[in-house]
Design a protein around this motif. Structure first.
Motif, PDB file in Angstrom:
ATOM      1  N   ARG A  38       0.809  -1.223   0.000  1.00  0.00           N
ATOM      2  CA  ARG A  38       0.000   0.000   0.000  1.00  0.00           C
ATOM      3  C   ARG A  38       0.845   1.277   0.000  1.00  0.00           C
ATOM      4  O   ARG A  38       0.286   2.374   0.020  1.00  0.00           O
ATOM      5  CB  ARG A  38      -0.971  -0.019   1.188  1.00  0.00           C
ATOM      6  CG  ARG A  38      -2.202  -0.888   0.891  1.00  0.00           C
ATOM      7  CD  ARG A  38      -3.042  -1.122   2.118  1.00  0.00           C
ATOM      8  NE  ARG A  38      -2.449  -2.148   2.966  1.00  0.00           N
ATOM      9  CZ  ARG A  38      -2.538  -2.153   4.294  1.00  0.00           C
ATOM     10  NH1 ARG A  38      -3.168  -1.202   4.921  1.00  0.00           N
ATOM     11  NH2 ARG A  38      -1.991  -3.125   4.989  1.00  0.00           N
ATOM     12  N   LEU A  39       2.170   1.143  -0.046  1.00  0.00           N
ATOM     13  CA  LEU A  39       3.018   2.289  -0.386  1.00  0.00           C
ATOM     14  C   LEU A  39       3.023   2.370  -1.908  1.00  0.00           C
ATOM     15  O   LEU A  39       3.982   1.996  -2.583  1.00  0.00           O
ATOM     16  CB  LEU A  39       4.435   2.106   0.159  1.00  0.00           C
ATOM     17  CG  LEU A  39       4.584   2.099   1.674  1.00  0.00           C
ATOM     18  CD1 LEU A  39       6.008   1.742   2.074  1.00  0.00           C
ATOM     19  CD2 LEU A  39       4.184   3.442   2.276  1.00  0.00           C
ATOM     20  N   PRO A  69      17.970   7.655   7.351  1.00  0.00           N
ATOM     21  CA  PRO A  69      18.809   7.686   6.136  1.00  0.00           C
ATOM     22  C   PRO A  69      18.023   8.089   4.884  1.00  0.00           C
ATOM     23  O   PRO A  69      18.577   8.735   3.988  1.00  0.00           O
ATOM     24  CB  PRO A  69      19.317   6.239   6.022  1.00  0.00           C
ATOM     25  CG  PRO A  69      19.230   5.696   7.413  1.00  0.00           C
ATOM     26  CD  PRO A  69      18.028   6.335   8.018  1.00  0.00           C
ATOM     27  N   LEU A  70      16.748   7.721   4.814  1.00  0.00           N
ATOM     28  CA  LEU A  70      15.933   8.059   3.649  1.00  0.00           C
ATOM     29  C   LEU A  70      15.524   9.531   3.675  1.00  0.00           C
ATOM     30  O   LEU A  70      15.344  10.143   2.619  1.00  0.00           O
ATOM     31  CB  LEU A  70      14.704   7.158   3.581  1.00  0.00           C
ATOM     32  CG  LEU A  70      15.008   5.669   3.424  1.00  0.00           C
ATOM     33  CD1 LEU A  70      13.721   4.849   3.375  1.00  0.00           C
ATOM     34  CD2 LEU A  70      15.834   5.407   2.173  1.00  0.00           C
ATOM     35  N   ASP A 109       7.297  10.212  -5.048  1.00  0.00           N
ATOM     36  CA  ASP A 109       5.967   9.647  -4.826  1.00  0.00           C
ATOM     37  C   ASP A 109       6.081   8.643  -3.681  1.00  0.00           C
ATOM     38  O   ASP A 109       7.172   8.340  -3.200  1.00  0.00           O
ATOM     39  CB  ASP A 109       5.395   8.997  -6.093  1.00  0.00           C
ATOM     40  CG  ASP A 109       6.290   7.921  -6.684  1.00  0.00           C
ATOM     41  OD1 ASP A 109       7.111   7.324  -5.947  1.00  0.00           O
ATOM     42  OD2 ASP A 109       6.191   7.660  -7.896  1.00  0.00           O
ATOM     43  N   MET A 110       4.944   8.148  -3.219  1.00  0.00           N
ATOM     44  CA  MET A 110       4.954   7.248  -2.070  1.00  0.00           C
ATOM     45  C   MET A 110       5.705   5.957  -2.386  1.00  0.00           C
ATOM     46  O   MET A 110       6.354   5.358  -1.531  1.00  0.00           O
ATOM     47  CB  MET A 110       3.514   6.941  -1.644  1.00  0.00           C
ATOM     48  CG  MET A 110       3.344   6.671  -0.186  1.00  0.00           C
ATOM     49  SD  MET A 110       3.741   8.117   0.816  1.00  0.00           S
ATOM     50  CE  MET A 110       3.196   7.559   2.410  1.00  0.00           C
ATOM     51  N   GLN A 111       5.624   5.539  -3.635  1.00  0.00           N
ATOM     52  CA  GLN A 111       6.283   4.313  -4.066  1.00  0.00           C
ATOM     53  C   GLN A 111       7.801   4.390  -3.885  1.00  0.00           C
ATOM     54  O   GLN A 111       8.469   3.380  -3.657  1.00  0.00           O
ATOM     55  CB  GLN A 111       5.943   4.055  -5.540  1.00  0.00           C
ATOM     56  CG  GLN A 111       6.525   2.793  -6.133  1.00  0.00           C
ATOM     57  CD  GLN A 111       5.824   1.545  -5.655  1.00  0.00           C
ATOM     58  OE1 GLN A 111       4.633   1.562  -5.392  1.00  0.00           O
ATOM     59  NE2 GLN A 111       6.555   0.452  -5.544  1.00  0.00           N
ATOM     60  N   ALA A 112       8.346   5.588  -3.942  1.00  0.00           N
ATOM     61  CA  ALA A 112       9.800   5.758  -3.835  1.00  0.00           C
ATOM     62  C   ALA A 112      10.336   5.267  -2.497  1.00  0.00           C
ATOM     63  O   ALA A 112      11.461   4.767  -2.414  1.00  0.00           O
ATOM     64  CB  ALA A 112      10.167   7.230  -4.039  1.00  0.00           C
ATOM     65  N   PHE A 113       9.563   5.414  -1.444  1.00  0.00           N
ATOM     66  CA  PHE A 113       9.935   4.925  -0.122  1.00  0.00           C
ATOM     67  C   PHE A 113      10.182   3.420  -0.188  1.00  0.00           C
ATOM     68  O   PHE A 113      11.235   2.915   0.242  1.00  0.00           O
ATOM     69  CB  PHE A 113       8.797   5.280   0.845  1.00  0.00           C
ATOM     70  CG  PHE A 113       8.966   4.834   2.276  1.00  0.00           C
ATOM     71  CD1 PHE A 113      10.177   4.361   2.770  1.00  0.00           C
ATOM     72  CD2 PHE A 113       7.897   4.903   3.145  1.00  0.00           C
ATOM     73  CE1 PHE A 113      10.313   3.959   4.096  1.00  0.00           C
ATOM     74  CE2 PHE A 113       8.013   4.505   4.477  1.00  0.00           C
ATOM     75  CZ  PHE A 113       9.231   4.025   4.946  1.00  0.00           C
ATOM     76  N   ALA A 118      13.628  -1.641  -1.253  1.00  0.00           N
ATOM     77  CA  ALA A 118      13.658  -2.887  -2.025  1.00  0.00           C
ATOM     78  C   ALA A 118      14.936  -3.048  -2.845  1.00  0.00           C
ATOM     79  O   ALA A 118      15.362  -4.178  -3.113  1.00  0.00           O
ATOM     80  CB  ALA A 118      12.444  -2.944  -2.961  1.00  0.00           C
ATOM     81  N   ALA A 119      15.552  -1.937  -3.232  1.00  0.00           N
ATOM     82  CA  ALA A 119      16.661  -1.977  -4.197  1.00  0.00           C
ATOM     83  C   ALA A 119      17.764  -2.976  -3.854  1.00  0.00           C
ATOM     84  O   ALA A 119      18.221  -3.720  -4.738  1.00  0.00           O
ATOM     85  CB  ALA A 119      17.233  -0.575  -4.379  1.00  0.00           C
TER      86      ALA A 119
END
Length: 328
Positions: A38-39, A69-70, A109-113, A118-119
């Motif tokens: 839901r991110l 860190p983010l 965007d929220m997905q960037a979090f 995940a990277a």
């Protein structure tokens, strides 16, 4: 080194993977094509929408440390929205969000979090795990009758409660509790405007209506493109209307936006809808995570605590600390 499978790569699964990486060989499995749960964010032409979690706050030192860190990398930024609360059509509260009690969003965007977390992880996407099977003391992961992966010492479900109950065997120590945990649905209505309206708020909580939230998504930091809004349905109303077709849901939610806020919905140039079957849950009084040391199975998620972003982190963090003791 123990081999661990984590099913689901929402914030709980991503948190757990980061916490356990120094102690085990971690493999994540995600049914979607990207991480985040839901991110979630999407783009349609010039419009950007965070159609899952709208923002998050920080109440615990552990979560504050995790996201620092983010924040430094500006993957997370503060959203200083002008906030309003509506009771029906009456505005009963107004205030400016600020650094005194920060409200955060992913950036751009929220997905960037989620993507930043995940990277560095080993995630297999487009892999839905529907069954578990024990073989020679190890766990196998299956989709229907097809084996996807095997030889896991531990399997951890970071799926919503209903899907976790379906995945884990009945013998799991806390299966009954998970099976009776009820998450509520939500609809997210995404609106784009070529001719931007001028509401005197950027984020709004709504009570006593079919909708519970309105936000000017394009007011969030580092957003580009046109004027966009995200409207979320009242969870109880959404649950009662899950079988209703999307076009009727869109119209009813649009009508509520106009009724509550007075915005001219005829100016909407883009409309989309996301149906979240498992979206929210009230504050819970049970365990923050579930661990079966005998079967070497576990489960965590925001549904263990409350339907909030930080709850997903806290549940996974609690489980990670328990598992580190087992793995050390």
């Amino acid at each position: 080194m123990s081999k661990i499978a984590i099913i689901g790569s929402g914030l709980a699964g991503l948190t757990l993977a980061h916490q356990l990486q120094p102690y085990a060989d971690i493999h994540l499995f995600e049914k979607a094509h990207r991480a985040g749960g839901r991110l979630a964010s999407r783009t349609a032409g010039p419009f950007q929408f965070d159609h899952g979690a709208q923002f998050f706050t920080v109440k615990t030192p552990r979560f504050a440390e995790f996201i620092q860190p983010l924040i430094k990398k500006q993957v997370i930024e503060r959203w200083d929205a002008y906030f309003a609360e509506f009771a029906g059509t009456e505005k009963v509260v107004e205030r400016q969000w600020n650094a005194d009690y920060p409200h955060y969003v992913g950036s751009p965007d929220m997905q960037a979090f989620a993507q930043a977390l995940a990277a560095p992880l080993n995630i297999q996407f487009n892999q839905q795990i529907t069954h578990l099977k024990q073989q020679n003391g190890k766990w196998c992961l299956l989709h229907q009758e097809t084996q996807i992966a095997n030889d896991f010492d531990w399997v951890i479900s970071c799926l919503p409660a209903r899907q976790t109950a379906d995945l884990l065997p009945k013998e799991f120590a806390s299966h009954h509790s998970i099976e009776h945990t009820k998450m509520l649905a939500c609809y997210a209505l995404m609106l784009g405007f070529n001719d931007a309206p001028t509401p005197d708020w950027q984020a709004a909580l709504v009570r006593d209506a079919k909708i519970s939230w309105m936000s000017v998504n394009s007011s969030k930091p580092s957003r580009s493109g046109g004027f966009s809004m995200v409207i979320q349905a009242n969870n109880v109303w959404a649950e009662e209307n899950l079988a209703v077709d999307d076009e009727r849901i869109k119209q009813q939610m649009l009508d509520e936006v106009h009724r509550v806020s007075g915005l001219d919905i005829d100016k909407v140039s883009h409309i989309d809808l996301k149906r979240w079957v498992y979206a929210n849950i009230p504050a819970q009084t049970g365990q923050q995570a579930y661990l079966d040391n005998t079967l070497k199975l576990a489960a965590c998620g925001d549904w263990c605590i409350q339907g909030r972003v930080e709850s997903a982190f806290s549940s996974a963090d609690t489980l990670a600390q328990q598992l580190i003791l087992e793995l050390s």
